[in-house]
Write an enzyme that holds these catalytic residues in place. Structure first.
Site, short mmCIF file in Angstrom:
data_model
loop_
_atom_site.label_atom_id
_atom_site.label_comp_id
_atom_site.label_asym_id
_atom_site.label_seq_id
_atom_site.Cartn_x
_atom_site.Cartn_y
_atom_site.Cartn_z
N GLU A 93 -1.67 -2.45 8.87
CA GLU A 93 -1.53 -1.21 9.61
C GLU A 93 -0.62 -1.36 10.83
O GLU A 93 0.02 -0.39 11.25
CB GLU A 93 -2.91 -0.69 10.03
CG GLU A 93 -3.83 -0.36 8.88
CD GLU A 93 -4.60 -1.55 8.32
OE1 GLU A 93 -5.45 -1.34 7.45
OE2 GLU A 93 -4.34 -2.69 8.76
N ASP A 152 3.62 -2.05 3.12
CA ASP A 152 3.39 -1.35 4.40
C ASP A 152 4.62 -0.54 4.78
O ASP A 152 4.50 0.57 5.31
CB ASP A 152 3.07 -2.36 5.50
CG ASP A 152 1.89 -3.25 5.14
OD1 ASP A 152 0.92 -2.74 4.56
OD2 ASP A 152 1.95 -4.46 5.44
#
Length: 340
Positions: A36, A281
């Site tokens: 994240e 990501d």
């Protein structure tokens, strides 16, 4: 631009120089990153107001991780400080037929032992447009799973769009544990991102496609996408489709479904790969930007796939590209000529 929240663990990655093996290395590069956190850096690079939520020790090693995010414009004001450890992982970059290898050293990290009272999720979600998390975060510990649940519920109370990258990690938990934790969390998810293996191991779905054999025909995903949308009520179901010819040569495309139509992106032939860590990501970050700013799901997906293709050419976890660079590739400029 949008206020975007991500929740997870930023770690320090220790890697040999170039393609050296662990056992021959006398020095290791320190590279910050983590699911994240990588997404937060991507959307910050695209001009959004990016916030990363985590917990890190007060000592200098914790500050290294905080500074790495601040360097690229990520707001760290919601990072709680305390605990004893920054998670580590060791990554050896493969080449040709030799695969890359990862060794985790992340037990008892600050975020793994964080408590709900470390965060005011209602304050964090106030005024946000998007909240992103990945299956890695609840896999870290039962504490982190509880934080994920509380964050998702707060996001829904504030009308925030929630995305998840399923990201199954067999070194962190079993499929049975993943399914028991992840399935209940899906009721608060609007955008579900994951490949065929993630969907099977995290949610119990299996597509009709021979991905191991390199048959990444997107049509094999249509049925599973429809099933997932029906069961969980996702607004979008998305998957990257990676063809792994070698550690340094991949095919790369993606598929998105909004309940009405499927859209398959153009395919990129990526060779040589410089560093594929953070590739997924960078796709998530590109997709979030695309869905927030583009008029169609197809244009959003093309931006995400182009962004991720570029990430494979960049050392480190973070995708250090601009909107203009991604747009140029998505528009077909892939010749790599010097820009003068």
């Amino acid at each position: 631009m949008a206020k975007i929240i991500t929740l997870g663990e930023i770690m320090l990655r220790l890697s040999p120089v170039g393609n050296d093996r662990f056992i021959q290395s006398e020095t290791l590069r320190v590279i910050p990153g983590g699911g994240e956190a990588n997404v937060a850096v991507s959307v910050a690079n695209y001009g959004h107001e990016a916030y990363f939520v985590s917990k890190l020790p007060k000592h200098e090693i914790g500050q290294m991780a905080v500074n790495a995010l601040r360097r690229y414009g990520v707001d760290t004001s919601f990072v709680a400080r305390g605990g004893d450890r920054v998670g580590l992982y060791y990554a050896e970059t493969g080449a040709s037929m030799r695969p890359s290898k990862v060794v985790y050293d992340r037990a008892h990290s600050a975020i793994a032992e964080a408590k709900p009272e470390d965060f005011d999720f209602d304050a964090i979600m106030e005024g946000a447009q998007w909240f992103h998390w990945s299956g890695i975060t609840p896999a870290i510990s039962d504490n982190a799973a509880e934080l994920t649940r509380l964050a998702c519920e707060a996001a829904k109370r504030h009308g925030v769009t929630v995305s998840v990258d399923l990201n199954f990690r067999k070194k962190l938990w079993t499929s049975e544990k993943a399914i028991s934790v992840m399935r209940p969390l899906m009721k608060n998810v609007d955008v579900c991102i994951g490949n065929e293996e993630d969907a099977q191991l995290c949610l119990g779905f299996k597509p009709d496609a021979d991905v191991e054999g390199g048959q990444t025909d997107a049509s094999g995903y249509h049925k599973i996408f429809e099933q997932m949308k029906k069961e969980f009520g996702f607004k979008y179901v998305v998957s990257t489709l990676r063809e792994s010819f070698s550690a340094t040569h991949n095919g790369w495309k993606a598929l998105i479904y909004n309940g009405e139509e499927f859209y398959e992106s153009r395919r990129y032939d990526i060779m040589p790969i410089i560093d594929r860590v953070g590739g997924g990501d960078s796709f998530s970050g590109g997709l979030i930007h695309g869905l927030l700013t583009k008029p169609t799901q197809g244009e959003a997906l093309e931006f995400a796939v182009a962004a991720s293709a570029l990430k494979h050419t960049i050392n480190g976890d973070f995708n250090l590209v601009t909107v203009d660079e991604v747009e140029a590739l998505a528009a077909g400029n892939a010749n790599g000529r010097v820009q003068r």
